[in-house]
Design a protein around this motif. Sequence first.
Motif, PDB file in Angstrom:
ATOM      1  N   ALA A   1     -11.831  -0.586  11.124  1.00 33.67           N
ATOM      2  CA  ALA A   1     -11.767   0.585  12.025  1.00 33.67           C
ATOM      3  C   ALA A   1     -10.418   0.258  12.777  1.00 33.67           C
ATOM      4  CB  ALA A   1     -12.751   1.019  12.731  1.00 33.67           C
ATOM      5  N   ASN A   2      -9.128   0.716  12.684  1.00 40.68           N
ATOM      6  CA  ASN A   2      -7.921   0.571  13.015  1.00 40.68           C
ATOM      7  C   ASN A   2      -7.383   1.307  14.062  1.00 40.68           C
ATOM      8  OD1 ASN A   2      -8.396  -2.037  11.887  1.00 40.68           O
ATOM      9  ND2 ASN A   2      -7.200  -1.145   9.862  1.00 40.68           N
ATOM     10  N   LEU A   3      -6.694   1.133  15.105  1.00 37.58           N
ATOM     11  CA  LEU A   3      -5.903   1.992  15.903  1.00 37.58           C
ATOM     12  C   LEU A   3      -4.717   1.392  16.312  1.00 37.58           C
ATOM     13  CD1 LEU A   3      -6.024   4.802  17.429  1.00 37.58           C
ATOM     14  CD2 LEU A   3      -7.052   3.515  19.571  1.00 37.58           C
ATOM     15  N   GLY A   4      -3.605   2.166  15.960  1.00 37.10           N
ATOM     16  CA  GLY A   4      -2.202   1.678  16.401  1.00 37.10           C
ATOM     17  C   GLY A   4      -1.264   2.657  16.659  1.00 37.10           C
ATOM     18  N   LEU A   5       0.022   2.277  17.272  1.00 41.03           N
ATOM     19  CA  LEU A   5       0.877   3.128  17.656  1.00 41.03           C
ATOM     20  C   LEU A   5       2.377   2.624  16.873  1.00 41.03           C
ATOM     21  CD1 LEU A   5       1.562   5.014  19.897  1.00 41.03           C
ATOM     22  CD2 LEU A   5       2.535   3.010  21.283  1.00 41.03           C
TER      23      LEU A   5
ATOM     24  N   LEU B   1       3.601  12.013  18.029  1.00 39.32           N
ATOM     25  CA  LEU B   1       3.628  11.993  19.463  1.00 39.32           C
ATOM     26  C   LEU B   1       4.935  12.583  20.101  1.00 39.32           C
ATOM     27  CD1 LEU B   1       1.809   9.099  20.945  1.00 39.32           C
ATOM     28  CD2 LEU B   1       0.714  11.369  20.246  1.00 39.32           C
ATOM     29  N   GLY B   2       6.090  12.422  19.297  1.00 36.94           N
ATOM     30  CA  GLY B   2       7.540  12.750  19.205  1.00 36.94           C
ATOM     31  C   GLY B   2       8.295  12.362  18.084  1.00 36.94           C
ATOM     32  N   GLU B   3       9.427  12.440  18.021  1.00 30.42           N
ATOM     33  CA  GLU B   3      10.467  12.239  16.773  1.00 30.42           C
ATOM     34  C   GLU B   3      10.321  10.742  16.444  1.00 30.42           C
ATOM     35  OE1 GLU B   3      14.885  12.698  15.269  1.00 30.42           O
ATOM     36  OE2 GLU B   3      14.432  13.373  17.214  1.00 30.42           O
ATOM     37  N   HIS B   4      10.181   9.898  17.507  1.00 26.86           N
ATOM     38  CA  HIS B   4      10.239   8.279  17.115  1.00 26.86           C
ATOM     39  C   HIS B   4       8.614   7.635  17.377  1.00 26.86           C
ATOM     40  CE1 HIS B   4      14.337   8.646  16.367  1.00 26.86           C
ATOM     41  NE2 HIS B   4      14.424   9.240  17.528  1.00 26.86           N
ATOM     42  N   LEU B   5       7.715   8.544  17.669  1.00 28.05           N
ATOM     43  CA  LEU B   5       6.445   8.029  17.929  1.00 28.05           C
ATOM     44  C   LEU B   5       5.382   8.531  17.287  1.00 28.05           C
ATOM     45  CD1 LEU B   5       5.868   5.314  20.038  1.00 28.05           C
ATOM     46  CD2 LEU B   5       5.285   6.971  21.606  1.00 28.05           C
ATOM     47  N   ALA B   6       4.220   7.943  16.967  1.00 27.74           N
ATOM     48  CA  ALA B   6       3.029   8.699  16.298  1.00 27.74           C
ATOM     49  C   ALA B   6       1.898   7.839  16.579  1.00 27.74           C
ATOM     50  CB  ALA B   6       3.392   8.713  14.862  1.00 27.74           C
ATOM     51  N   LEU B   7       0.779   8.252  16.666  1.00 29.86           N
ATOM     52  CA  LEU B   7      -0.462   7.500  16.811  1.00 29.86           C
ATOM     53  C   LEU B   7      -1.085   7.301  15.552  1.00 29.86           C
ATOM     54  CD1 LEU B   7      -2.618   6.547  19.057  1.00 29.86           C
ATOM     55  CD2 LEU B   7      -3.775   8.874  18.627  1.00 29.86           C
ATOM     56  N   ARG B   8      -1.920   6.160  15.380  1.00 20.23           N
ATOM     57  CA  ARG B   8      -2.193   6.066  13.758  1.00 20.23           C
ATOM     58  C   ARG B   8      -3.843   5.499  14.210  1.00 20.23           C
ATOM     59  NH1 ARG B   8       0.417   2.810   8.679  1.00 20.23           N
ATOM     60  NH2 ARG B   8      -1.476   2.785   7.220  1.00 20.23           N
ATOM     61  N   ALA B   9      -4.748   6.115  13.504  1.00 19.48           N
ATOM     62  CA  ALA B   9      -6.158   5.931  13.598  1.00 19.48           C
ATOM     63  C   ALA B   9      -6.572   5.910  12.000  1.00 19.48           C
ATOM     64  CB  ALA B   9      -6.986   6.867  14.245  1.00 19.48           C
ATOM     65  N   GLU B  10      -7.051   4.866  11.578  1.00 19.78           N
ATOM     66  CA  GLU B  10      -7.629   4.755  10.209  1.00 19.78           C
ATOM     67  C   GLU B  10      -9.040   4.227   9.989  1.00 19.78           C
ATOM     68  OE1 GLU B  10      -4.587   2.901   7.812  1.00 19.78           O
ATOM     69  OE2 GLU B  10      -5.452   1.006   8.247  1.00 19.78           O
ATOM     70  N   ILE B  11      -9.684   4.271   8.970  1.00 25.17           N
ATOM     71  CA  ILE B  11     -10.841   3.340   8.388  1.00 25.17           C
ATOM     72  C   ILE B  11     -10.155   2.960   7.068  1.00 25.17           C
ATOM     73  CG2 ILE B  11     -13.034   3.329   7.543  1.00 25.17           C
ATOM     74  CD1 ILE B  11     -13.865   5.542   9.544  1.00 25.17           C
TER      75      ILE B  11
ATOM     76  N   ALA C   1       0.748  -1.188  -0.022  1.00 29.11           N
ATOM     77  CA  ALA C   1       0.012  -0.079   0.081  1.00 29.11           C
ATOM     78  C   ALA C   1       0.925   1.205   0.030  1.00 29.11           C
ATOM     79  CB  ALA C   1      -0.852   0.222   1.207  1.00 29.11           C
ATOM     80  N   GLY C   2       0.289   2.458  -0.500  1.00 33.24           N
ATOM     81  CA  GLY C   2       0.899   3.475  -0.470  1.00 33.24           C
ATOM     82  C   GLY C   2       0.104   4.673   0.080  1.00 33.24           C
ATOM     83  N   ALA C   3       0.507   5.709   0.807  1.00 34.76           N
ATOM     84  CA  ALA C   3      -0.426   6.668   1.395  1.00 34.76           C
ATOM     85  C   ALA C   3       0.242   8.134   0.992  1.00 34.76           C
ATOM     86  CB  ALA C   3      -0.670   6.646   2.886  1.00 34.76           C
ATOM     87  N   LEU C   4      -0.597   8.984   0.885  1.00 36.43           N
ATOM     88  CA  LEU C   4      -0.062  10.461   0.940  1.00 36.43           C
ATOM     89  C   LEU C   4      -0.818  11.256   1.913  1.00 36.43           C
ATOM     90  CD1 LEU C   4       0.658  13.040  -1.115  1.00 36.43           C
ATOM     91  CD2 LEU C   4      -1.599  13.178  -2.034  1.00 36.43           C
ATOM     92  N   ILE C   5       0.219  11.811   2.621  1.00 35.22           N
ATOM     93  CA  ILE C   5       0.121  12.641   4.250  1.00 35.22           C
ATOM     94  C   ILE C   5       0.008  14.166   3.650  1.00 35.22           C
ATOM     95  CG2 ILE C   5       0.845  12.668   6.339  1.00 35.22           C
ATOM     96  CD1 ILE C   5       2.616  10.061   5.942  1.00 35.22           C
ATOM     97  N   PHE C   6      -0.763  14.473   4.501  1.00 35.81           N
ATOM     98  CA  PHE C   6      -1.105  16.084   4.394  1.00 35.81           C
ATOM     99  C   PHE C   6      -0.562  16.807   5.724  1.00 35.81           C
ATOM    100  CE2 PHE C   6      -4.478  14.106   1.844  1.00 35.81           C
ATOM    101  CZ  PHE C   6      -4.329  15.051   0.779  1.00 35.81           C
ATOM    102  N   GLU C   7       0.397  17.546   5.410  1.00 38.91           N
ATOM    103  CA  GLU C   7       1.304  18.101   6.571  1.00 38.91           C
ATOM    104  C   GLU C   7       0.518  19.101   7.436  1.00 38.91           C
ATOM    105  OE1 GLU C   7       3.677  16.936   8.098  1.00 38.91           O
ATOM    106  OE2 GLU C   7       5.017  15.919   6.510  1.00 38.91           O
ATOM    107  N   ASN C   8      -0.126  18.642   8.595  1.00 40.16           N
ATOM    108  CA  ASN C   8      -0.230  19.585   9.493  1.00 40.16           C
ATOM    109  C   ASN C   8      -0.536  18.755  10.959  1.00 40.16           C
ATOM    110  OD1 ASN C   8      -3.148  18.151   9.834  1.00 40.16           O
ATOM    111  ND2 ASN C   8      -3.830  19.142   8.245  1.00 40.16           N
ATOM    112  N   SER C   9      -0.949  19.398  11.922  1.00 36.20           N
ATOM    113  CA  SER C   9      -0.718  18.784  13.130  1.00 36.20           C
ATOM    114  C   SER C   9      -1.211  17.453  13.442  1.00 36.20           C
ATOM    115  CB  SER C   9      -1.257  19.796  14.495  1.00 36.20           C
ATOM    116  OG  SER C   9      -2.583  19.867  14.016  1.00 36.20           O
ATOM    117  N   LEU C  10      -2.297  17.116  12.534  1.00 40.44           N
ATOM    118  CA  LEU C  10      -3.164  15.636  12.688  1.00 40.44           C
ATOM    119  C   LEU C  10      -2.542  14.843  11.688  1.00 40.44           C
ATOM    120  CD1 LEU C  10      -6.964  16.767  13.536  1.00 40.44           C
ATOM    121  CD2 LEU C  10      -5.188  15.946  15.071  1.00 40.44           C
TER     122      LEU C  10
END
Length: 198
Positions: free
Chosen positions: A190-194, A146-156, A103-112
């Motif tokens: 509906a998925n939630l990960g770290l 959440l930091g340089e080496h950590l992020a929260l991920r929530a998706e459908i 898979a591939g994803a395009l990310i939009f740069e803002n706080s979320l």
Amino acid sequence: MKQLLSWALLAALYPSLLLAAENEGRQPLRWQITPYLGYGSEIQFDGQDDSGNASADAGSLFGLSIGKETADPGLIEVLFSHQKSTLSPSQGTDLNISYLHFAGALIFENSLRPYVGAGIGLSHFSAYDSTTRPSLALALGLQPRLGEHLALRAEIRGYGTFISDNSSFICDPKLCNLYLQGDMVTQAQANLGLTFRF
């Protein structure tokens, strides 16, 4: 001679210096590992003629993605998820549902850091028998850091699996008369990960 060597060295290093200047102020592109838990929707299987219909009940799942960040900004990854589901009406066995996708994803740069993604790969259904079929996926999600080496991920994420007529993996053909029809079955997750970045 010294001056000539200096100019040659500068010319050799120029592309590296230019790339460093372009990337100045940007975060380095890292690898990502994201273990996640989720919830998969019900799957409806349509039977041929009067053979009846069946469904796989909604339920919990687990998964793992391994990816590499790109400069778009985006993400290229391999995803795996697995769910064990009860069949209705009961076929004497549970249905195991697994997806393996590139898979591939395009990310939009803002706080979320919202993103849109798509994938292609394989779906594996296993009950009385098993079958592996090609599938597609679309995703919408958020990945706030959440930091340089950590992020929260929530998706459908939605999956569409191409099935073949006369597929009888759900039940023993000697005991039931359920032969599937249709070109595609769909499921939403509906998925939630770290996410760990390194």
